[in-house]
Structures are given as structure tokens and as C-alpha cells.
Design a protein around this motif. Structure first.
Motif, mmCIF file in Angstrom:
data_model
loop_
_atom_site.group_PDB
_atom_site.id
_atom_site.type_symbol
_atom_site.label_atom_id
_atom_site.label_comp_id
_atom_site.label_asym_id
_atom_site.label_seq_id
_atom_site.Cartn_x
_atom_site.Cartn_y
_atom_site.Cartn_z
ATOM 1 N N TYR A 1 16.214 58.598 -28.147
ATOM 2 C CA TYR A 1 17.661 58.785 -28.256
ATOM 3 C C TYR A 1 18.002 59.075 -29.716
ATOM 4 O O TYR A 1 17.657 58.312 -30.611
ATOM 5 N N GLU B 1 21.345 52.519 -22.585
ATOM 6 C CA GLU B 1 20.621 53.186 -21.499
ATOM 7 C C GLU B 1 19.758 52.181 -20.741
ATOM 8 O O GLU B 1 19.664 52.247 -19.513
ATOM 9 N N ARG C 1 20.059 62.627 -19.651
ATOM 10 C CA ARG C 1 19.221 61.453 -19.879
ATOM 11 C C ARG C 1 19.374 60.453 -18.726
ATOM 12 O O ARG C 1 18.392 59.878 -18.255
ATOM 13 N N LEU D 1 16.524 68.132 -26.145
ATOM 14 C CA LEU D 1 16.322 67.547 -24.818
ATOM 15 C C LEU D 1 15.654 68.547 -23.877
ATOM 16 O O LEU D 1 14.793 68.190 -23.084
ATOM 17 N N LEU E 1 11.590 61.955 -21.773
ATOM 18 C CA LEU E 1 12.799 61.781 -22.570
ATOM 19 C C LEU E 1 12.411 61.640 -24.030
ATOM 20 O O LEU E 1 11.583 60.794 -24.361
ATOM 21 N N TYR F 1 24.275 65.855 -22.699
ATOM 22 C CA TYR F 1 23.126 65.122 -23.248
ATOM 23 C C TYR F 1 22.969 63.772 -22.555
ATOM 24 O O TYR F 1 21.899 63.421 -22.063
#
Length: 197
Positions: free
Chosen positions: A26, A113, A86, A15, A23, A82
Motif C-alpha cells: 500500500y 485493509e 485492492r 497497481l 498486491l 485504487y
């Protein structure tokens, strides 16, 4: 030989390697493996804690329990960092680019998300509508304007746009316009227009 918590640290490094606002996709597999490691450490601690009270060398087992518990806590802190990082980057995206997630970013997000982004956008919109009589868009004017009018170039074909004073402007690729900042600020944030001067 890998140590407890190495996967979690690698997740954070991944990250960190990305630029400030980008980003990476994931990493569901890595998160799942870290959670499995936490469960395995927890199960091992539970079984040894039960044995520690029944055996004479129980004090020796306690040191291992403490070490595994510290590894569990470290993994938990890394996973929370983490997820929090994000979410902060998603929050910045909402303030800078509006309520629509750019396609390249959407592909990097986990389903939850995307759901969080939608809830955050709705909460922010509800709050902005509750201010004053007709609401205020807090995402505009993040920096005080130097001029009321700015010159902009259209980056892509957009179609017609109606200004605050009722005029209609055709926005085609590479066309240049001299517009009020308030008319075009949202389109600049979305990447449809770019400011020339």
C-alpha cells in the motif's frame, strides 16, 4: 513539469503492473500526497470563487476553477479505483485461500485493509452458517469435481489431519495421499497440499 492528477495515474499504473492477484505494498506516501494536492486545489478554488464575484475579470477566474475542479474529480476517481481494486483482490484472496491472510500479503496491506478483510471474512462466515441446518462452505467446490478422490502431495509439514470418516492421516513434506476431495480442498487452497492428478 507534472500536471494535476499525474500522481494518481502513476498509483493506478503501479497497481496494474502487478499480476492479477498480487498486491503491491500500500503506497501510503503517494496516497497522502494526492490528498494534499486535492486539498490545495480545493483551497485555491474556494479563495478564487470568493474573488470571482467581487472582481470584474471574474469570468477569467471561473475557467481556472473549472480546471482545478476537474483535477480534483480525477484524483478522487483514481484513488477510489485504487482502493476498490485492492479490495477486490482481497475479496478474491478470501474466496480462494480462506480466512487467514498469507504473511507475504499481510505485509503489503494497510491496517485498514486488514480490518476490512477481517470484517468481510466474518460477514461471509455468518452468511455461510445461516444457510440450511448446519451451514454450507461456499468457498469450497468453486469448480464442479470430476472425481470424488484425488491424489495430493504435501508441500510442507502439517501434522495430523482427521478426515470426514474419522481416519487420521499424518501430513509430512513430500508425502502423497489419495483422499476425498472434500477432505483436502481447503488445504489445497491454503497451499499445504498440491493436487497431483
Amino acid at each position: 513539469m507534472s500536471m494535476f492528477g499525474d500522481r494518481a495515474v502513476e498509483l493506478l499504473k503501479e497497481l496494474q503492473r502487478c499480476e492479477n492477484r498480487e498486491l503491491p505494498p500500500y503506497n501510503d506516501d503517494e496516497v497522502r500526497q494526492i490528498l494534499e494536492e486535492v486539498r490545495a486545489l480545493y483551497d485555491q478554488n474556494c479563495s478564487e470563487a470568493a474573488e470571482a464575484g467581487q472582481r470584474e475579470e471574474g469570468q477569467l477566474l471561473v475557467a481556472g476553477i473549472y480546471a482545478r475542479h476537474a483535477a480534483i474529480e480525477r484524483n478522487k476517481r483514481c484513488l477510489l479505483a485504487y482502493i476498490y481494486t485492492r479490495m477486490q483482490r482481497l475479496r478474491l484472496t478470501r474466496w480462494n485461500q480462506g480466512s487467514i491472510i498469507p504473511l507475504e500479503l499481510r505485509e503489503a496491506l494497510h491496517d485498514e485493509e486488514v480490518e476490512w478483510f477481517g470484517k468481510y471474512s466474518r460477514s461471509l462466515a455468518t452468511y455461510m452458517q445461516s444457510i440450511g441446518d448446519s451451514g454450507i462452505d461456499l468457498t469450497q467446490h468453486l469448480k464442479p469435481p470430476k472425481n470424488l478422490f484425488i491424489e495430493v502431495r504435501c508441500v510442507e509439514d502439517y501434522g495430523e489431519m482427521e478426515t470426514e470418516d474419522g481416519h487420521t492421516i499424518q501430513l509430512t513434506k513430500n508425502s502423497q495421499h489419495f483422499l476425498r476431495r472434500t477432505d483436502c480442498e481447503q488445504l489445497i487452497q491454503q497451499g499445504v497440499l498440491e493436487q497431483i492428478s
